[in-house]
Design an enzyme around this catalytic site. Structure first.
Site, PDB file in Angstrom:
ATOM      1  CG  HIS A  23      -2.094  -0.903   1.112  1.00  0.00           C
ATOM      2  ND1 HIS A  23      -2.787  -1.353   2.203  1.00  0.00           N
ATOM      3  CD2 HIS A  23      -2.686  -1.487   0.050  1.00  0.00           C
ATOM      4  CE1 HIS A  23      -3.748  -2.167   1.823  1.00  0.00           C
ATOM      5  NE2 HIS A  23      -3.707  -2.270   0.519  1.00  0.00           N
ATOM      6  CG  HIS A  79      -9.729  -8.006  -3.179  1.00  0.00           C
ATOM      7  ND1 HIS A  79     -10.255  -6.738  -3.267  1.00  0.00           N
ATOM      8  CD2 HIS A  79      -8.566  -7.870  -2.468  1.00  0.00           C
ATOM      9  CE1 HIS A  79      -9.455  -5.886  -2.637  1.00  0.00           C
ATOM     10  NE2 HIS A  79      -8.425  -6.547  -2.156  1.00  0.00           N
ATOM     11  CD  GLU A  81      -5.638  -3.450  -2.129  1.00  0.00           C
ATOM     12  OE1 GLU A  81      -6.215  -4.322  -1.449  1.00  0.00           O
ATOM     13  OE2 GLU A  81      -5.033  -2.489  -1.627  1.00  0.00           O
ATOM     14  CG  ASP A  83      -2.738  -7.135  -3.450  1.00  0.00           C
ATOM     15  OD1 ASP A  83      -3.692  -6.437  -3.826  1.00  0.00           O
ATOM     16  OD2 ASP A  83      -2.745  -7.760  -2.382  1.00  0.00           O
ATOM     17  CG  HIS A 145      -9.154  -4.978   2.561  1.00  0.00           C
ATOM     18  ND1 HIS A 145      -8.427  -3.819   2.443  1.00  0.00           N
ATOM     19  CD2 HIS A 145      -8.688  -5.798   1.626  1.00  0.00           C
ATOM     20  CE1 HIS A 145      -7.519  -3.964   1.479  1.00  0.00           C
ATOM     21  NE2 HIS A 145      -7.665  -5.162   0.972  1.00  0.00           N
ATOM     22  CG  ASP A 164      -6.765  -9.245   0.668  1.00  0.00           C
ATOM     23  OD1 ASP A 164      -5.775  -9.805   0.161  1.00  0.00           O
ATOM     24  OD2 ASP A 164      -7.177  -8.135   0.305  1.00  0.00           O
ATOM     25  CE1 TYR A 192      -2.833  -8.936   4.257  1.00  0.00           C
ATOM     26  CE2 TYR A 192      -5.023  -9.106   5.206  1.00  0.00           C
ATOM     27  CZ  TYR A 192      -4.200  -8.963   4.109  1.00  0.00           C
ATOM     28  OH  TYR A 192      -4.755  -8.826   2.857  1.00  0.00           O
ATOM     29  CG  HIS A 225      -1.733 -11.496   0.712  1.00  0.00           C
ATOM     30  ND1 HIS A 225      -0.931 -11.045  -0.307  1.00  0.00           N
ATOM     31  CD2 HIS A 225      -2.833 -10.708   0.686  1.00  0.00           C
ATOM     32  CE1 HIS A 225      -1.512 -10.032  -0.922  1.00  0.00           C
ATOM     33  NE2 HIS A 225      -2.677  -9.808  -0.345  1.00  0.00           N
TER      34      HIS A 225
END
Ligand code: FEO
Length: 395
Positions: A23, A79, A81, A83, A145, A164, A192, A225
């Site tokens: 981030h 998701h 994002e 990554d 999230h 996540d 995390y 992750h």
């Protein structure tokens, strides 16, 4: 290197040993991370999630070692994002018509990132994708999230792909929870949670309970992750329920910044006073300017009380403390107590500013704080110790 995890499922992600920040600079990742992607080969061939953009070519090349990518029937983007979706453009260059299964929010986010009108199939909780012997069931998990997040359950193999959720920024070649240093990895899971999921704890509780109520047999929980959970599935689910429920240990975190050591002396003497009254409470003392902010936030997350100190500087606060409290506010922590302390020379409004910021974090103020002018002398040191003693009694 890809790794087969069941007869039908192969891990095709990327372990990023060198990642130190995530981030941007908002989150430290001292143990690296991984971007887990999973390839399912049943009658249909399905890919779940991709990896971060800088590894897109490496990802596609490795995928080609285990599958003819032209045979991929569906991509599931749980998701979006960067990554997890970063390698999507590179992949879609080769298979532009393959359907992408995602939530409606997921479609909007992919389009917002990559500006492509790919073949989207939007799904909701309960929607299924028959892939042969197994069926994939989608479970929306908004704000775990991001608004687009969803989980995917694979029956037969009894796998929950949780993106996540239940993840950790933890690099390992060993893949499984029972093959790593469990204490080290669990700390990363807590860090995390504290730094990424804490603001959404209400949704976490609801979602975990919803999944438990589904009574799904679970052989594996595969996050996006860190390690795959196989031995300690119940433990991490229990941890999530604990972390999401106004979590606190018997811990007090004292965090401060200092210019000429006066506020540091105050921190130490307050801690001494607390310990004189309560020998069991764990006290963590951090200089906010030197310590890693995310490790400090992880301790704040786990504390029953937080004491924050700053000298008054230019009618304000030391920037490291102010920045830390801005991050703390975003965590939306509940059921925590707090107080302010600090040294001053002349104007001395730092304590009030700190108290206001702590209130803004949602913390219950224990008192009006303590401030000491110039360098603490023996009387001031005794005042700080006494403050610590009274504070410990009030908890
Ligand atoms: Fe791992 Fe929210 O991306």
């Amino acid at each position: 290197m890809s790794k087969k995890i069941t007869e039908k499922v192969t891990w095709v992600g990327k372990v990023d040993w060198e990642l130190t920040h995530f981030h941007g600079d908002e989150l430290s990742t001292f143990k690296g991370s991984s971007y887990n992607s999973y390839l399912i080969k049943d009658k249909k061939t399905v890919l779940i999630d991709t990896v971060w953009g800088p590894y897109d070519r490496e990802f596609v090349a490795r995928l080609k070692e285990v599958v003819d990518i032209k045979t991929i029937d569906a991509i599931i983007m749980q998701h979006n994002e960067s990554d997890h979706s970063g390698a999507l453009p590179e992949l879609m260059r080769e298979i532009p018509d393959v359907p992408i299964y995602c939530t409606a929010k997921g479609k909007a986010i992919i389009q917002g990132h990559y500006h492509q009108d790919w073949n989207f199939v939007t799904v909701k909780t309960g929607d299924k994708l028959e892939i042969g012997e197994s069926t994939l069931t989608f479970i929306e998990a908004p704000m775990l999230h991001w608004p687009d997040t969803m989980f995917t359950y694979m029956d037969g193999e009894n796998i929950l792909f949780s993106n996540d959720g239940f993840g950790q920024h933890y690099a390992t070649e060993s893949l499984y929870d029972d093959r790593v240093d469990i204490a080290e990895m669990l700390y990363e899971a807590k860090k995390y949670y504290a730094n990424i999921l804490a603001p959404f704890s209400m949704m976490v509780t609801r979602k975990v309970k919803e999944i438990l109520a589904m009574n799904l047999p679970l052989n594996l929980v595969c996050p996006s992750h860190g390690v795959i959970w196989r031995k300690n599935i119940n433990m991490i689910i229990e941890k999530y329920l604990e972390w999401a429920s106004n979590y606190q240990e018997n811990k007090i975190t004292i965090v401060y910044d200092t210019m000429w050591n006066s506020t540091r002396i105050m921190a130490q003497e307050i801690a001494r006073g607390i310990q004189e009254v309560d020998k069991d409470v764990e006290i963590k003392i951090y200089n906010a300017a030197h310590e890693d902010k995310n490790d400090v936030l992880t301790d704040i997350f786990a504390s029953k009380a937080v004491l924050v100190g700053s000298p008054t500087i230019n009618n304000g606060l030391a920037h490291a403390v102010a920045g830390l409290l801005e991050m703390t506010k975003g965590m939306k922590l509940k059921d925590k107590k707090a107080a302010a302390f600090g040294s001053f020379g002349w104007s001395g409004e730092g304590i009030k500013l700190l108290s206001n910021l702590l209130s803004g974090c949602g913390f219950e103020l224990l008192n009006d704080g303590i401030r000491i002018q110039w360098v603490p002398d023996q009387a001031a040191i005794e005042q700080c110790r006494d403050y610590g003693r009274e504070l410990a009694k009030s908890l």
